[in-house]
Design an enzyme around this catalytic site. Sequence first.
Site, PDB file in Angstrom:
ATOM      1  N   ASP A   1     -38.551 -34.834 -79.996  1.00 50.27           N
ATOM      2  CA  ASP A   1     -39.211 -33.668 -80.582  1.00 50.27           C
ATOM      3  C   ASP A   1     -38.761 -33.539 -82.028  1.00 50.27           C
ATOM      4  OD1 ASP A   1     -40.864 -31.290 -80.462  1.00 50.27           O
ATOM      5  OD2 ASP A   1     -39.011 -30.122 -80.481  1.00 50.27           O
TER       6      ASP A   1
ATOM      7  N   GLU B   1     -38.654 -30.719 -85.444  1.00 49.70           N
ATOM      8  CA  GLU B   1     -38.892 -29.409 -86.050  1.00 49.70           C
ATOM      9  C   GLU B   1     -39.119 -29.669 -87.530  1.00 49.70           C
ATOM     10  OE1 GLU B   1     -39.406 -26.978 -84.199  1.00 49.70           O
ATOM     11  OE2 GLU B   1     -38.420 -27.569 -82.337  1.00 49.70           O
TER      12      GLU B   1
ATOM     13  N   HIS C   1     -38.479 -24.116 -79.127  1.00 44.79           N
ATOM     14  CA  HIS C   1     -38.668 -24.520 -80.517  1.00 44.79           C
ATOM     15  C   HIS C   1     -37.382 -24.978 -81.195  1.00 44.79           C
ATOM     16  CE1 HIS C   1     -42.791 -23.316 -80.237  1.00 44.79           C
ATOM     17  NE2 HIS C   1     -42.466 -22.083 -79.965  1.00 44.79           N
TER      18      HIS C   1
ATOM     19  N   ASP D   1     -36.156 -28.415 -76.251  1.00 44.19           N
ATOM     20  CA  ASP D   1     -37.532 -28.743 -75.870  1.00 44.19           C
ATOM     21  C   ASP D   1     -37.618 -30.145 -75.259  1.00 44.19           C
ATOM     22  OD1 ASP D   1     -38.519 -26.312 -76.604  1.00 44.19           O
ATOM     23  OD2 ASP D   1     -39.352 -26.963 -78.521  1.00 44.19           O
TER      24      ASP D   1
END
Length: 234
Positions: free
Chosen positions: A9, A11, A148, A153
């Site tokens: 993941d 960000e 998030h 996640d």
Amino acid sequence: MALRPIYYDTETTGIRPEKDKIVEIAAFDPENNTSFVQFVNPGVPIPRETTAIHGISDEMVAGAGSFAQVGQEFLDFCQGDVVLIAHNNDTFDALFLKHEFQRHSLALPAHWKFLDTLKWARKYRKDLPRHPLQFLREVYGIPANTAHRALDDVLVLHKVFTYMLDDISIETAFTLMQEIKELQHMPFGKHQGTPLSKVPSSYIKWLNENGALDKPENQQLKASFEKLGLLATA
């Protein structure tokens, strides 16, 4: 050939892969039970509205390495025949990776494969009204996490997709996702439902010039227009 799954993941500073930057990247290798998580100094301020979503501030990334450094460490973590799995991978995480690798003159391994669990959920869990990761977490009874934030996640995604796969192998899942038909009809706007081959060239040109086809959620539409030879001549 067996594929090793890497759940990951990112960000970011925003939602535009061609302009915004990665500020955190995390991954989990279930076969080796190892994880990777690193902040990334994007070299630009993180918008306050974005910090409000993922909680990552300029101060938190100030001492972190650039993507040139972190990206190389991520490459080292993803050695071998891997399939990188993320939720909304095709229109977000994979695009950010590709843009960041290009910006920092890192070679994105040609053998890397990508699997989008959002597309999987939409295809094989049509009984569900929605398919965001946190909604799927609730459906499968997985405890809440810090939504998030990248590693949280990733770990939730691993659990969710394990439930969704049941006894299907990663190799089979990847093959099934490759068989999804290309976009055939206009998905929105005044020509919604029109076969792509019938969409007026003037409208395609307008979409392209106004940046609509550069949005992450419209990458499949852009690719379909390009494959049909409509975007280049619009």
